[in-house]
Design an enzyme around this catalytic site. Structure first.
Site, PDB file in Angstrom:
ATOM      1  N   GLU A  31       1.792  -0.442  -5.031  1.00 49.64           N
ATOM      2  CA  GLU A  31       0.828   0.609  -5.377  1.00 49.64           C
ATOM      3  C   GLU A  31       1.632   1.894  -5.511  1.00 49.64           C
ATOM      4  O   GLU A  31       1.958   2.549  -4.521  1.00 49.64           O
ATOM      5  CB  GLU A  31      -0.241   0.771  -4.287  1.00 49.64           C
ATOM      6  CG  GLU A  31      -1.350   1.687  -4.753  1.00 49.64           C
ATOM      7  CD  GLU A  31      -2.032   2.512  -3.666  1.00 49.64           C
ATOM      8  OE1 GLU A  31      -3.072   3.111  -3.955  1.00 49.64           O
ATOM      9  OE2 GLU A  31      -1.516   2.591  -2.530  1.00 49.64           O
ATOM     10  N   ASP A  52       0.822  -1.206   0.000  1.00 47.90           N
ATOM     11  CA  ASP A  52       0.000   0.000   0.000  1.00 47.90           C
ATOM     12  C   ASP A  52       0.860   1.262   0.000  1.00 47.90           C
ATOM     13  O   ASP A  52       1.878   1.320   0.704  1.00 47.90           O
ATOM     14  CB  ASP A  52      -0.891  -0.007   1.256  1.00 47.90           C
ATOM     15  CG  ASP A  52      -1.877   1.135   1.259  1.00 47.90           C
ATOM     16  OD1 ASP A  52      -2.750   1.146   0.382  1.00 47.90           O
ATOM     17  OD2 ASP A  52      -1.764   2.021   2.125  1.00 47.90           O
TER      18      ASP A  52
HETATM   19  C1  NOJ Z   1      -4.253   3.250  -0.890  1.00 50.37           C
HETATM   20  C2  NOJ Z   1      -5.440   2.352  -0.657  1.00 50.37           C
HETATM   21  O1  NOJ Z   1      -5.772   1.708  -1.858  1.00 50.37           O
HETATM   22  C3  NOJ Z   1      -6.544   3.229  -0.133  1.00 50.37           C
HETATM   23  O2  NOJ Z   1      -7.769   2.564  -0.091  1.00 50.37           O
HETATM   24  C4  NOJ Z   1      -6.146   3.742   1.225  1.00 50.37           C
HETATM   25  O3  NOJ Z   1      -7.107   4.651   1.697  1.00 50.37           O
HETATM   26  C5  NOJ Z   1      -4.784   4.474   1.158  1.00 50.37           C
HETATM   27  N1  NOJ Z   1      -3.817   3.768   0.379  1.00 50.37           N
HETATM   28  C6  NOJ Z   1      -4.222   4.656   2.535  1.00 50.37           C
HETATM   29  O4  NOJ Z   1      -3.847   3.418   3.068  1.00 50.37           O
END
Ligand code: NOJ
Length: 522
Positions: free
Chosen positions: A248, A204
């Site tokens: 991500e 993440d």
């Molecule tokens: C990216 C995640 O996909 C999202 O849903 C989340 O709110 C943020 N990162 C913070 O963790």
């Protein structure tokens, strides 16, 4: 064979299904999806033909941000089930040829995490505070003017006067990655899940771990120091025989993006450039070209992503006057022609699945679900709503529980009341209804994923000259993909056999907003 899960590089051409556990299937009737629900539906995912599932965070969490506020990285949220059930899920999925990828959230924890509670109790200057970013304020205000990605200041003050940094909600304090204790902890977390048989992790907010707090400007995106962290992670994943790391990484600069995919770092990263592209031939072609130019030289497979739990559903997006996606400009509520959007989403699916690399399917995408834009305000759960002062409704509209069967909510999802209300109109979009309709989105996805396993996946593509309005390319297997993004029908090739089309063909013409897969005559 592309996408074959028994090969060590299965991930290069895989189809990965994103399970938003909270909304997938509820096994115990409390309205929230859980592991029991998911386990009972594994045969559905096997029939769909995916190679792996990626689950959003399943850890104990107060759910201030849908589970991205993790209170304990080595356990399972009781609402979802138990660690023993998670282990069973991993095993049962493996028995069906499906790999499991879990979400790891290294940038921040929950404010209920033991370390943060310890830091609050230990007070200024303590070692416990060094695991996070605590600072004295400046005058009456925070240490600097950084803003949270969800809106409002990125600092919150604690009763003893210090402030802590949170790039997201105040309930999500950021870890201090300069601290070796934090680094070691996450290596242990990786080992914990690899020991339990998971095949990979989705990382993440992967690009924002390293910060320069002395900078007046916000300075946390893509610092060079982050790569050292992922090299360490890669050594751990390699030591387990090729478990994979998926980043991500939202970065517009493709050269910087590619740095994350160097051979000793992450295996793949989500292609947000493609996801964000407008439904226009030049924009899509440019995005595909850019993607391949970024990935091919470093030997990393591209990924193709149309949606996830953070963005408006493609059916709604592609039916709007503006079809591109921009996180800062969400376009919530912009009118959408859903019929047009669904036709385009079908074509987009065939495009994404035909491109070389791996593909992601976010739950409900295979059902052609639309964004739910009329969730009553009092039920909105996304922290963006509060943090934006009730101006941004946020991401709940793509997180509504799946419709499985029956003619009214909860559509077989639960025996209780779903945590977010499902639209009555989804009666035509249930799995049950779509299984009975060969022309449905679900049948399209099943057929496409089956063909993809045999004929597509990783490899190369050759562009074919079909004019400006038609995206056309051939894959190594001889499969030709044509997508007509123009207003007028386009001529189909004179030879070859049609394997699959996203909508009805008009004799030897490919209608507007339609894609087709053709096997070349040999
Ligand atoms: C990216 C995640 O996909 C999202 O849903 C989340 O709110 C943020 N990162 C913070 O963790």
């Amino acid at each position: 064979m592309p996408g074959n899960t028994s090969t060590p590089d299965w991930w290069r051409g895989a189809a990965i299904y994103q399970v938003y556990l909270r909304s997938f299937a509820d096994g115990n009737g409390d309205g929230t999806g859980d592991l029991a629900g998911l386990r009972s539906r594994l045969p559905y995912l096997a029939d769909l033909g995916v190679n792996a599932i990626w689950l959003n965070p399943w850890y104990p969490s107060p759910m201030a941000d849908g589970g991205y506020d993790v209170a304990d990285y080595r356990s399972i949220e009781p609402v979802f089930g138990t660690l023993a059930e998670a282990e069973k899920l991993i095993e049962e999925a493996h028995d069906l040829g499906i790999r499991t990828i879990v979400d790891v959230v290294p940038n921040h924890a929950s404010d209920q995490h033991a370390w943060f509670q310890e830091a609050l109790a230990a007070g200024p200057g303590s070692e416990a505070r060094e695991r996070f970013w605590f600072r004295p304020g400046v005058g009456d205000g925070p240490p600097n003017g950084w803003q949270s990605i969800f809106g409002g200041p990125a600092w919150t003050q604690v009763p003893d006067g210090e402030w802590y940094l949170h790039l997201f909600a105040p309930e999500q304090p950021d870890f201090n990655w300069n601290n070796p204790v934090v680094r070691e902890e996450f290596l242990e977390v990786l080992r914990f899940w690899f020991d339990r048989g998971v095949d990979g992790v989705r990382i993440d907010s992967a690009a924002v771990l390293v910060k320069d707090l002395d900078s007046v400007e916000e300075s946390y995106t893509d610092h060079d120091g982050v790569h050292e962290i992922y090299r360490e992670w890669r050594r751990v994943s390699d030591s387990y025989g090729g478990r994979i790391l998926i980043g991500e990484v939202w970065l517009p600069d493709q050269e910087r993006f590619a740095n994350y995919l160097r051979p000793d770092e992450l295996h793949t990263a989500f292609n947000f450039d493609f996801l964000s592209s407008a439904w226009e031939p030049a924009a899509l072609r440019a995005s595909i070209d850019l993607t391949l130019a970024t990935h091919v030289p470093i030997g990393a497979p591209a990924t193709w992503v149309l949606s996830n739990h953070d963005v408006a559903r493609p059916v709604t997006r592609y039916g709007r006057a503006v079809t591109s996606w921009d996180n800062a400009e969400r376009r919530d509520g912009m009118p959408s022609d859903l019929e047009l959007g669904r036709r385009r989403a079908r074509a987009a699916a065939l495009l994404a699945m035909a491109l070389p690399g791996s593909v992601y399917v976010y739950q409900g995408e295979e059902l052609g679900l639309n964004e739910v834009e009329d969730i009553p305000e009092e039920l909105i759960d996304d922290p963006m709503w509060e943090r934006s002062g009730h101006t941004v409704r946020g991401r709940d509209g793509c997180r509504v529980p799946l419709p499985w069967s029956g003619t009214e909510p909860p559509f077989g999802y639960s025996t209780g009341e779903p945590w977010l209300p499902q639209p009555a109109g989804w009666r035509d979009l249930t799995v049950e209804a779509q299984e009975a309709d060969l022309g449905s989105m679900l049948c399209l996805y099943r057929s496409a994923l089956r063909l993809r396993r045999e004929l597509l996946g990783d490899g190369t593509l050759t562009w074919l000259p079909y004019g400006d309005e038609v995206i056309a390319f051939r894959r190594d297997s001889g499969l030709v993909c044509l997508v007509n993004l123009g207003a007028e029908p386009a001529a189909l090739p004179e030879s070859g056999s049609v394997l699959l089309a996203s909508g009805p063909l008009d004799g030897d013409l490919l209608p507007s907003d339609t894609a087709v897969w053709i096997m070349e005559a040999r």
